[in-house]
Scaffold this motif. Structure first.
Motif, PDB file in Angstrom:
ATOM      1  N   ILE A 185       0.842  -1.204   0.000  1.00  0.00           N
ATOM      2  CA  ILE A 185       0.000   0.000   0.000  1.00  0.00           C
ATOM      3  C   ILE A 185       0.876   1.253   0.000  1.00  0.00           C
ATOM      4  O   ILE A 185       0.618   2.210  -0.747  1.00  0.00           O
ATOM      5  N   LEU A 186       1.917   1.262   0.810  1.00  0.00           N
ATOM      6  CA  LEU A 186       2.802   2.427   0.853  1.00  0.00           C
ATOM      7  C   LEU A 186       3.534   2.604  -0.472  1.00  0.00           C
ATOM      8  O   LEU A 186       3.766   3.733  -0.916  1.00  0.00           O
ATOM      9  N   TYR A 187       3.907   1.499  -1.101  1.00  0.00           N
ATOM     10  CA  TYR A 187       4.491   1.545  -2.449  1.00  0.00           C
ATOM     11  C   TYR A 187       3.530   2.265  -3.390  1.00  0.00           C
ATOM     12  O   TYR A 187       3.916   3.145  -4.166  1.00  0.00           O
ATOM     13  N   LEU A 188       2.250   1.900  -3.345  1.00  0.00           N
ATOM     14  CA  LEU A 188       1.267   2.502  -4.245  1.00  0.00           C
ATOM     15  C   LEU A 188       1.017   3.973  -3.898  1.00  0.00           C
ATOM     16  O   LEU A 188       0.731   4.777  -4.794  1.00  0.00           O
ATOM     17  N   CYS A 189       1.108   4.328  -2.637  1.00  0.00           N
ATOM     18  CA  CYS A 189       0.977   5.746  -2.258  1.00  0.00           C
ATOM     19  C   CYS A 189       2.059   6.573  -2.952  1.00  0.00           C
ATOM     20  O   CYS A 189       1.788   7.637  -3.514  1.00  0.00           O
ATOM     21  N   VAL A 190       3.291   6.075  -2.913  1.00  0.00           N
ATOM     22  CA  VAL A 190       4.386   6.770  -3.589  1.00  0.00           C
ATOM     23  C   VAL A 190       4.182   6.730  -5.098  1.00  0.00           C
ATOM     24  O   VAL A 190       4.423   7.717  -5.805  1.00  0.00           O
ATOM     25  N   ALA A 191       3.708   5.576  -5.604  1.00  0.00           N
ATOM     26  CA  ALA A 191       3.510   5.432  -7.053  1.00  0.00           C
ATOM     27  C   ALA A 191       2.471   6.418  -7.577  1.00  0.00           C
ATOM     28  O   ALA A 191       2.627   6.973  -8.673  1.00  0.00           O
TER      29      ALA A 191
ATOM     30  N   ALA B 185       1.829   9.401  -6.499  1.00  0.00           N
ATOM     31  CA  ALA B 185       2.471  10.714  -6.623  1.00  0.00           C
ATOM     32  C   ALA B 185       3.461  10.727  -7.778  1.00  0.00           C
ATOM     33  O   ALA B 185       3.493  11.676  -8.575  1.00  0.00           O
ATOM     34  N   THR B 186       4.266   9.675  -7.906  1.00  0.00           N
ATOM     35  CA  THR B 186       5.267   9.614  -8.972  1.00  0.00           C
ATOM     36  C   THR B 186       4.605   9.657 -10.341  1.00  0.00           C
ATOM     37  O   THR B 186       5.057  10.364 -11.249  1.00  0.00           O
ATOM     38  N   GLU B 187       3.520   8.899 -10.515  1.00  0.00           N
ATOM     39  CA  GLU B 187       2.822   8.877 -11.800  1.00  0.00           C
ATOM     40  C   GLU B 187       2.315  10.266 -12.170  1.00  0.00           C
ATOM     41  O   GLU B 187       2.311  10.643 -13.344  1.00  0.00           O
ATOM     42  N   ALA B 188       1.908  11.039 -11.176  1.00  0.00           N
ATOM     43  CA  ALA B 188       1.402  12.385 -11.430  1.00  0.00           C
ATOM     44  C   ALA B 188       2.525  13.392 -11.635  1.00  0.00           C
ATOM     45  O   ALA B 188       2.259  14.556 -11.963  1.00  0.00           O
ATOM     46  N   GLY B 189       3.787  12.957 -11.448  1.00  0.00           N
ATOM     47  CA  GLY B 189       4.919  13.862 -11.633  1.00  0.00           C
ATOM     48  C   GLY B 189       5.370  14.550 -10.367  1.00  0.00           C
ATOM     49  O   GLY B 189       6.058  15.575 -10.423  1.00  0.00           O
ATOM     50  N   TYR B 190       5.024  13.981  -9.205  1.00  0.00           N
ATOM     51  CA  TYR B 190       5.362  14.610  -7.927  1.00  0.00           C
ATOM     52  C   TYR B 190       6.060  13.593  -7.026  1.00  0.00           C
ATOM     53  O   TYR B 190       6.084  12.392  -7.306  1.00  0.00           O
ATOM     54  N   ARG B 191       6.604  14.098  -5.921  1.00  0.00           N
ATOM     55  CA  ARG B 191       7.226  13.240  -4.929  1.00  0.00           C
ATOM     56  C   ARG B 191       6.486  13.414  -3.608  1.00  0.00           C
ATOM     57  O   ARG B 191       6.040  14.514  -3.280  1.00  0.00           O
TER      58      ARG B 191
ATOM     59  N   VAL C  41      17.798  17.335  -1.192  1.00  0.00           N
ATOM     60  CA  VAL C  41      19.011  17.612  -0.421  1.00  0.00           C
ATOM     61  C   VAL C  41      18.998  16.883   0.912  1.00  0.00           C
ATOM     62  O   VAL C  41      20.018  16.376   1.376  1.00  0.00           O
ATOM     63  N   SER C  42      17.816  16.786   1.534  1.00  0.00           N
ATOM     64  CA  SER C  42      17.705  16.142   2.842  1.00  0.00           C
ATOM     65  C   SER C  42      17.182  14.716   2.754  1.00  0.00           C
ATOM     66  O   SER C  42      16.808  14.129   3.772  1.00  0.00           O
ATOM     67  N   ASP C  43      17.137  14.155   1.551  1.00  0.00           N
ATOM     68  CA  ASP C  43      16.642  12.789   1.347  1.00  0.00           C
ATOM     69  C   ASP C  43      15.231  12.601   1.899  1.00  0.00           C
ATOM     70  O   ASP C  43      14.885  11.522   2.394  1.00  0.00           O
ATOM     71  N   ASP C  44      14.411  13.645   1.819  1.00  0.00           N
ATOM     72  CA  ASP C  44      13.071  13.556   2.390  1.00  0.00           C
ATOM     73  C   ASP C  44      11.969  13.688   1.342  1.00  0.00           C
ATOM     74  O   ASP C  44      10.812  13.940   1.672  1.00  0.00           O
ATOM     75  N   LEU C  45      12.325  13.493   0.058  1.00  0.00           N
ATOM     76  CA  LEU C  45      11.342  13.501  -1.023  1.00  0.00           C
ATOM     77  C   LEU C  45      11.379  12.130  -1.690  1.00  0.00           C
ATOM     78  O   LEU C  45      12.423  11.689  -2.164  1.00  0.00           O
ATOM     79  N   LEU C  46      10.244  11.458  -1.733  1.00  0.00           N
ATOM     80  CA  LEU C  46      10.191  10.051  -2.111  1.00  0.00           C
ATOM     81  C   LEU C  46       9.517   9.859  -3.463  1.00  0.00           C
ATOM     82  O   LEU C  46       8.487  10.471  -3.749  1.00  0.00           O
ATOM     83  N   MET C  47      10.086   8.958  -4.274  1.00  0.00           N
ATOM     84  CA  MET C  47       9.520   8.631  -5.576  1.00  0.00           C
ATOM     85  C   MET C  47       9.909   7.207  -5.949  1.00  0.00           C
ATOM     86  O   MET C  47      10.892   6.663  -5.430  1.00  0.00           O
TER      87      MET C  47
ATOM     88  N   MET D 106       2.225   0.357 -12.815  1.00  0.00           N
ATOM     89  CA  MET D 106       1.595  -0.197 -11.624  1.00  0.00           C
ATOM     90  C   MET D 106       0.257   0.482 -11.334  1.00  0.00           C
ATOM     91  O   MET D 106      -0.734  -0.183 -11.022  1.00  0.00           O
ATOM     92  N   VAL D 107       0.210   1.786 -11.435  1.00  0.00           N
ATOM     93  CA  VAL D 107      -1.009   2.516 -11.077  1.00  0.00           C
ATOM     94  C   VAL D 107      -2.113   2.310 -12.107  1.00  0.00           C
ATOM     95  O   VAL D 107      -3.280   2.099 -11.766  1.00  0.00           O
TER      96      VAL D 107
END
Length: 846
Positions: free
Chosen positions: A555-561, A563-569, A603-609, A619-620
């Protein structure tokens, strides 16, 4: 004060803008109120209320502050009298200078349960940074100012002066806030779960604080500690309290507020200045501001806004990060990948570089646009960044943006005017910039040195906006072709050097080339993975998903997916908010189960994709089970619901929200099953019931399903909340025309037709809606109306002649729009099927 290990850890967090400050009532006791007394702690304030209410002395400590404040509100005393009591005792008038030490630190955010004005007074004593105050119950929590000109301070329980009922002290007030979701506390717990937090002046016993902190505390013994270390500054600590704090990964530090302020003063040389923090968090911004010939404060603000979104292109290995690169395993490129020569030479890179250098060789009186077009996974970002590096190394001023939100166009133009010489702007964020590209270019025409703009995009997406590009702009399109044999040799050489040949390792050179050539008509990303693994790309990605250790990881994978599919992190805080597990376990999933699958960027490794948008799309849109995808939808939207209020429409949060809930997207993803698509909206209706964008999309979904009465309900709500919104007007115009087609009689059909047509024709002239959509739905639905309601041949011909005029105007404005082309053909077909026989009949009678 701190042990050396803890001190180094906290200073490192502070200097990376990764530390929060949390203040309780004990922090304020060094200041004095207008009565000349020290600001009271919670217990002392309870005693003051006891005496104010006239209860017999002595004060009974068994009476809590919550009980006494409840009694105060129900005492019958006028609210004005209660307000005077509050302000006299809780507003600071005399603020010791030692408090200024906290301003030395550029906190990520400051949270406080205090309702006093001490923070405001402290920051008023210094010129910068300024304080951006947000307070319960009315304020939303927008994105913080990453340029550090303003530090966000969040008053979780309200802030004086205000109505006494607008602060949280009494038992009933705490009970009311414990029932619904509290977005300020939710923000706090996510910040607290992902960044170091310093607690001062609190015993950590506030009821609401514990309600939200409780979800962070739990951690199974077998789960390693992934949460950041936090610190409680306290004069004393009991063994049970120490044990409780240890379970929360909070380190007790024996000391007082004064001790902590003195520690900050003693560490002045080790605490980074604003510029030094910005050199870490927004590389290149400080140098950009200092090098720009900015003559006034407005220019400087514009350069800072520009620098938030555009970054100077690096030219050397100083930009290279440590750690294993995933670029050749399918991840999107980072600067260090290209600076380490992990990309193979491409002929298209040389062609694009030569074209741009030709444009730079002479100063022109028009803006040059270079469009690098290719499919997902074809290597657009790699080529774009490689060319940017080569041009920067040749001495040209180059900036690249992959920002997920738009800078203000006037700020971009003003900033470029302060920079000496001509710039090249590279856009690696097509999802964000494409809809606004024509307006951006128009805003740049008055810049002293007209920039060159280079954008990487998918061809079909670029074609939609191409007709809107001003005619004065010279657009040069360069398409990414399939790999040539020399390029395949280059890719294989890099794979061999990086020891990533996979199954190709045991083959001869010719066999490797043959294997790669069999895949070379596919995207580069797909070709590399299939050639080195011997498996189909889709199988690789789907097996990776299925092999995740738990349903929660999926589920968390898909949450990130999503956002990634939409062009965001997703931010790290949003990821934690999406999880049904305590943050410690969520972070363990991220750092273990999803390692090298979900990438930590920024820079802070806090944006996920996910590694690549092409993976997220598969996947989405196709592979993920729809039940799990719907759960991911609900979680991401649930997190966004706490962030969306107060954010501007150009912000990253609003844009992600808008992309996720678009009715076409949701309807298509759930197999055009209206019941499944509706469940996504229904699950979120309580959170977005007053959001016009959400209601617009829900109404549009129901319209697409043919439920016109239900659609009108949601669209009317949206219109009442955002009157004059042209997108809502578009939907209502479309609705009226659809209602006209299904009307019970022709009188109603004509009235509804005319109302819908009026709205859409007005919107055709609206510059904010300069696209083909209005024309398309107007022409298509009016054509359908003609087919249903025109009763005579003459009426049909007259109607179709009018529609021909409109569709021909649309075709002149949007010649590449497929929807306009298709409806034009339909209108022409209907017209000639009616008009030609009519003319032949008339000729026969003559």
């Amino acid at each position: 004060m701190f042990e050396q290990r803890d001190e180094q850890y906290l200073l490192r967090a502070i200097n990376r803008n990764q530390a929060n400050l949390f203040l309780g009532s004990g922090f304020s006791t060094l200041a004095k109120n207008r009565l000349g007394a020290q600001l009271p702690t919670g217990g002392e304030f309870a005693e003051l209320i006891w005496h104010f209410l006239g209860y017999s002395p002595p004060y009974d400590p068994a009476s809590s502050l919550g009980e006494l404040y409840e009694a105060l509100l129900t005492s019958g005393k006028p609210l004005a009298t209660i307000s005077e009591f509050l302000t006299s005792n809780l507003l600071a008038m005399d603020v010791p200078r030692e408090y200024q030490e906290i301003v030395r630190v550029f906190w990520s955010r400051i949270y406080t349960t205090n309702i006093d004005n001490l923070l405001e007074q402290i920051y008023a004593q210094v010129r910068t940074p300024r304080l951006d105050i947000k307070a319960f119950p009315r304020d939303e929590l927008p994105d913080r100012d990453v340029t550090l000109d303003r530090i966000q301070a969040v008053h979780l329980h309200g802030r004086l002066p205000c109505t006494p009922t607008d602060v949280t002290f009494s038992i009933s007030q705490f009970a009311r806030r414990a029932t619904p979701h509290d977005h300020l506390y939710d923000h706090f717990v996510r910040d607290y779960a992902t960044k170091a937090t310093v607690f001062i002046g609190t015993a950590l016993n506030e009821p609401l604080l514990w309600q939200y902190i409780e979800i962070r505390k739990a951690k199974r013994a077998e789960i390693g500690e992934e949460r950041p270390r936090s610190f409680l500054i306290t004069p004393s600590i009991t063994p049970p309290k120490r044990q409780l704090l240890e379970a929360m990964n909070v380190v007790p530090i024996l000391g007082t507020t004064s001790d902590f302020l003195n520690w900050l003063a003693s560490k002045t040389p080790a605490i980074s200045t604003k510029d030094d923090v910005l050199r870490v968090t927004i590389p290149g911004l400080v140098e950009l501001v200092s090098s720009a010939s900015a003559g006034n404060e407005r220019d400087i603000r514009a350069v800072k806004e520009f620098g938030r979104h555009f970054h100077s292109v690096p030219t050397d290995y100083a930009a290279r990060a440590q750690g294993r690169s995933l670029f050749l395993l399918g991840a999107s490129p980072k600067w260090e990948d290209l600076l380490s020569e992990r990309d193979a030479p491409r002929e298209v890179s040389a062609a694009l570089q030569a074209a741009i250098e030709s444009g730079l060789s002479n100063e022109r009186d028009f803006i040059a646009l270079y469009s690098l077009l290719g499919s997902a996974g074809s290597g657009k970002s790699t080529v774009l960044r490689r060319v940017a590096i080569q041009l920067a190394r040749a001495g040209h001023t180059c900036f690249l943006t992959n920002s997920e939100e738009l800078a203000r166009f006037e700020d971009i133009a003003r900033a470029l005017s302060t920079i000496r010489g001509r710039c090249v702007l590279f856009f690696d964020n097509a999802e964000t910039i494409l809809p606004a590209l024509p307006r951006l270019i128009e805003s740049l025409v008055n810049v002293d040195h007209l920039p060159i703009c280079v954008i990487a995009s998918r061809a079909n997406e670029f074609d939609r906006i191409l007709p809107k590009i001003p005619k004065e702009v010279q657009n040069t399109e360069i398409r990414i072709p399939h790999l040539t044999r020399p390029e395949i040799r280059g890719v294989l050489a890099v794979l061999e050097r990086e020891n990533l040949l996979g199954q190709l390792k045991g083959m001869s050179g010719d066999q490797r080339i043959s294997e790669f050539e069999s895949k070379a008509n596919k995207q580069l990303l797909v070709a590399m993975r299939e050639a080195t693994s011997g498996r189909g790309f889709d199988d690789i990605i789907e097996d990776e998903y299925r092999s995740l250790a738990s349903a929660e990881a999926q589920i968390l994978y898909l949450c990130v997916a999503l956002a990634t599919e939409a062009g965001y992190r997703l931010t790290l805080q949003e990821f934690v908010g999406c999880s049904a597990l305590p943050p410690a376990e969520s972070l363990a999933i991220l750092n273990r189960n999803l390692r090298d699958i979900v990438l930590r960027t920024g820079v802070s490794d806090d944006l996920l994709m996910l590694r690549h948008r092409r993976i997220a799309e598969h996947m989405v849109n196709r592979a993920a089970p729809r039940v799990e995808l719907r759960e991911g939808y609900m979680r991401v939207l649930g997190v966004i619901s706490t962030e969306i209020g107060g954010t501007p429409r150009r912000s990253r949060t609003f844009s992600l929200f808008k992309s996720l809930i678009h009715h076409h997207t949701v309807f298509r993803r759930f197999g055009e099953n209206i019941d499944e698509a509706r469940q996504v909206y229904d699950s979120m209706l309580s959170k977005f019931h007053a959001n016009p964008q959400f209601l617009l999309q829900y109404g549009s979904l129901e319209m697409e399903a043919g439920n016109l009465d239900v659609s009108q309900n949601y669209l009317d709500q949206a219109d009442s909340l955002d009157t004059g919104n042209p997108f809502i007007a578009n939907a209502k115009g479309q609705l009226f025309l659809k209602q006209a087609i299904k009307a019970a009689n022709k009188v109603s059909a004509v009235a509804l037709r005319d109302e819908g047509s009026r709205i859409l024709v007005d919107n055709m002239e609206n510059p904010e809606l300069d696209d083909a959509y209005c024309y398309h739905i107007y022409c298509l639905l009016r054509l359908t109306w003609v087919r249903v309601w025109s009763e005579t041949q003459r009426e049909k011909i007259r109607e179709l002649e009018l529609r021909r005029g409109v569709v021909n105007e649309a075709f002149r404005k949007f010649p590449l729009d497929k929807r306009i082309t298709e409806v034009k053909l339909e209108i022409e077909r209907d017209y000639f099927s009616v008009a030609v026989p009519s003319q032949a009949s008339s000729a026969g009678r003559a």
